[in-house]
Design a protein around this motif. Structure first.
Motif, PDB file in Angstrom:
ATOM      1  N   ILE A  30      31.461   1.668  47.362  1.00  0.00           N
ATOM      2  CA  ILE A  30      32.528   2.204  48.196  1.00  0.00           C
ATOM      3  C   ILE A  30      33.665   2.778  47.352  1.00  0.00           C
ATOM      4  O   ILE A  30      34.293   3.757  47.733  1.00  0.00           O
ATOM      5  N   ILE A  31      33.916   2.159  46.231  1.00  0.00           N
ATOM      6  CA  ILE A  31      34.958   2.664  45.323  1.00  0.00           C
ATOM      7  C   ILE A  31      34.378   2.838  43.926  1.00  0.00           C
ATOM      8  O   ILE A  31      33.327   2.297  43.589  1.00  0.00           O
ATOM      9  N   GLY A  32      35.091   3.621  43.133  1.00  0.00           N
ATOM     10  CA  GLY A  32      34.728   3.833  41.741  1.00  0.00           C
ATOM     11  C   GLY A  32      35.989   3.727  40.901  1.00  0.00           C
ATOM     12  O   GLY A  32      37.075   3.442  41.401  1.00  0.00           O
ATOM     13  N   ILE A  36      38.386  -8.010  46.033  1.00  0.00           N
ATOM     14  CA  ILE A  36      37.912  -7.051  47.036  1.00  0.00           C
ATOM     15  C   ILE A  36      37.403  -5.782  46.355  1.00  0.00           C
ATOM     16  O   ILE A  36      36.352  -5.252  46.723  1.00  0.00           O
ATOM     17  N   VAL A  37      38.131  -5.298  45.349  1.00  0.00           N
ATOM     18  CA  VAL A  37      37.714  -4.099  44.614  1.00  0.00           C
ATOM     19  C   VAL A  37      36.353  -4.325  43.963  1.00  0.00           C
ATOM     20  O   VAL A  37      35.481  -3.449  44.001  1.00  0.00           O
ATOM     21  N   ASN A  38      36.146  -5.497  43.369  1.00  0.00           N
ATOM     22  CA  ASN A  38      34.853  -5.791  42.743  1.00  0.00           C
ATOM     23  C   ASN A  38      33.722  -5.740  43.762  1.00  0.00           C
ATOM     24  O   ASN A  38      32.661  -5.167  43.495  1.00  0.00           O
ATOM     25  N   GLU A  39      33.949  -6.327  44.950  1.00  0.00           N
ATOM     26  CA  GLU A  39      32.924  -6.297  46.009  1.00  0.00           C
ATOM     27  C   GLU A  39      32.657  -4.862  46.458  1.00  0.00           C
ATOM     28  O   GLU A  39      31.502  -4.464  46.649  1.00  0.00           O
ATOM     29  N   MET A  40      33.718  -4.106  46.641  1.00  0.00           N
ATOM     30  CA  MET A  40      33.569  -2.724  47.107  1.00  0.00           C
ATOM     31  C   MET A  40      32.882  -1.860  46.059  1.00  0.00           C
ATOM     32  O   MET A  40      32.118  -0.950  46.407  1.00  0.00           O
ATOM     33  N   HIS A  41      33.134  -2.144  44.802  1.00  0.00           N
ATOM     34  CA  HIS A  41      32.478  -1.397  43.730  1.00  0.00           C
ATOM     35  C   HIS A  41      30.977  -1.675  43.740  1.00  0.00           C
ATOM     36  O   HIS A  41      30.158  -0.748  43.611  1.00  0.00           O
ATOM     37  N   LYS A  42      30.604  -2.936  43.916  1.00  0.00           N
ATOM     38  CA  LYS A  42      29.181  -3.303  43.986  1.00  0.00           C
ATOM     39  C   LYS A  42      28.484  -2.590  45.145  1.00  0.00           C
ATOM     40  O   LYS A  42      27.311  -2.254  45.050  1.00  0.00           O
ATOM     41  N   PRO A  81      34.041  -8.014  54.359  1.00  0.00           N
ATOM     42  CA  PRO A  81      34.995  -9.106  54.273  1.00  0.00           C
ATOM     43  C   PRO A  81      36.389  -8.662  54.681  1.00  0.00           C
ATOM     44  O   PRO A  81      36.737  -7.497  54.602  1.00  0.00           O
ATOM     45  N   ASP A  82      37.202  -9.640  55.115  1.00  0.00           N
ATOM     46  CA  ASP A  82      38.576  -9.351  55.516  1.00  0.00           C
ATOM     47  C   ASP A  82      39.309  -8.605  54.411  1.00  0.00           C
ATOM     48  O   ASP A  82      39.147  -8.890  53.244  1.00  0.00           O
ATOM     49  N   ALA A 135      42.700  -2.176  52.070  1.00  0.00           N
ATOM     50  CA  ALA A 135      42.672  -1.663  50.705  1.00  0.00           C
ATOM     51  C   ALA A 135      42.274  -0.188  50.667  1.00  0.00           C
ATOM     52  O   ALA A 135      42.983   0.617  50.073  1.00  0.00           O
ATOM     53  N   PRO A 136      41.164   0.229  51.310  1.00  0.00           N
ATOM     54  CA  PRO A 136      40.809   1.644  51.250  1.00  0.00           C
ATOM     55  C   PRO A 136      41.853   2.558  51.876  1.00  0.00           C
ATOM     56  O   PRO A 136      42.022   3.685  51.442  1.00  0.00           O
ATOM     57  N   SER A 137      42.553   2.088  52.913  1.00  0.00           N
ATOM     58  CA  SER A 137      43.542   2.973  53.523  1.00  0.00           C
ATOM     59  C   SER A 137      44.617   3.334  52.518  1.00  0.00           C
ATOM     60  O   SER A 137      45.097   4.457  52.493  1.00  0.00           O
ATOM     61  N   HIS A 138      44.973   2.398  51.667  1.00  0.00           N
ATOM     62  CA  HIS A 138      45.950   2.723  50.631  1.00  0.00           C
ATOM     63  C   HIS A 138      45.298   3.563  49.525  1.00  0.00           C
ATOM     64  O   HIS A 138      45.875   4.502  49.016  1.00  0.00           O
TER      65      HIS A 138
END
Length: 117
Positions: free
Chosen positions: A45-47, A36-42, A2-3, A8-11
């Motif tokens: 990609i992030i923790g 976005i963080v919630n989607e990436m966590h699922k 998603p857009d 977000a990850p670059s930061h």
């Protein structure tokens, strides 16, 4: 993806901060970053890590999968950026950056004023 997922990850690559801190740094609403963080966590990609300064606002960090995706994106981005800047002098690039920074500041100020009224 998603857009917004690559901004977000670059930061996040640079710093381990809470969702609210990332949102402030990027000049966007916390709720948008949280989504976005919630989607990436699922997607793995992030923790999250405990935040020594806040009990509930965990720090957002890239996982190994996130770091791998970030590095792959940078490998694709570098040639693209180099191609875009071909023929531009350092002074021209610095002027362009100043203009972009000024416009971003003005947009952020206008957005803040709108949300306060």
């Amino acid at each position: 993806m998603p857009d917004g997922k690559f901004s977000a990850p670059s930061h996040m690559r640079i710093s381990r901060e809470s969702v609210a801190a990332h949102a402030r740094t990027m000049g966007v609403h916390r709720q948008g970053v949280q989504r976005i963080v919630n989607e990436m966590h699922k997607e793995g990609i992030i923790g999250f890590e405990p935040n020594p300064h806040h009990k509930r606002a965990h720090l957002v960090v890239l996982t190994q999968k996130g770091r791998t995706l970030y590095e792959a994106a940078i490998l694709r981005q570098n040639p693209w950026v180099n191609e875009l800047s071909t023929g531009l002098s350092l002074d021209e690039l610095m002027t362009a950056q100043k203009v972009i920074d000024l416009l971003r500041t003005r947009l952020e100020e206008a957005s803040t004023q709108e949300s306060e009224s």
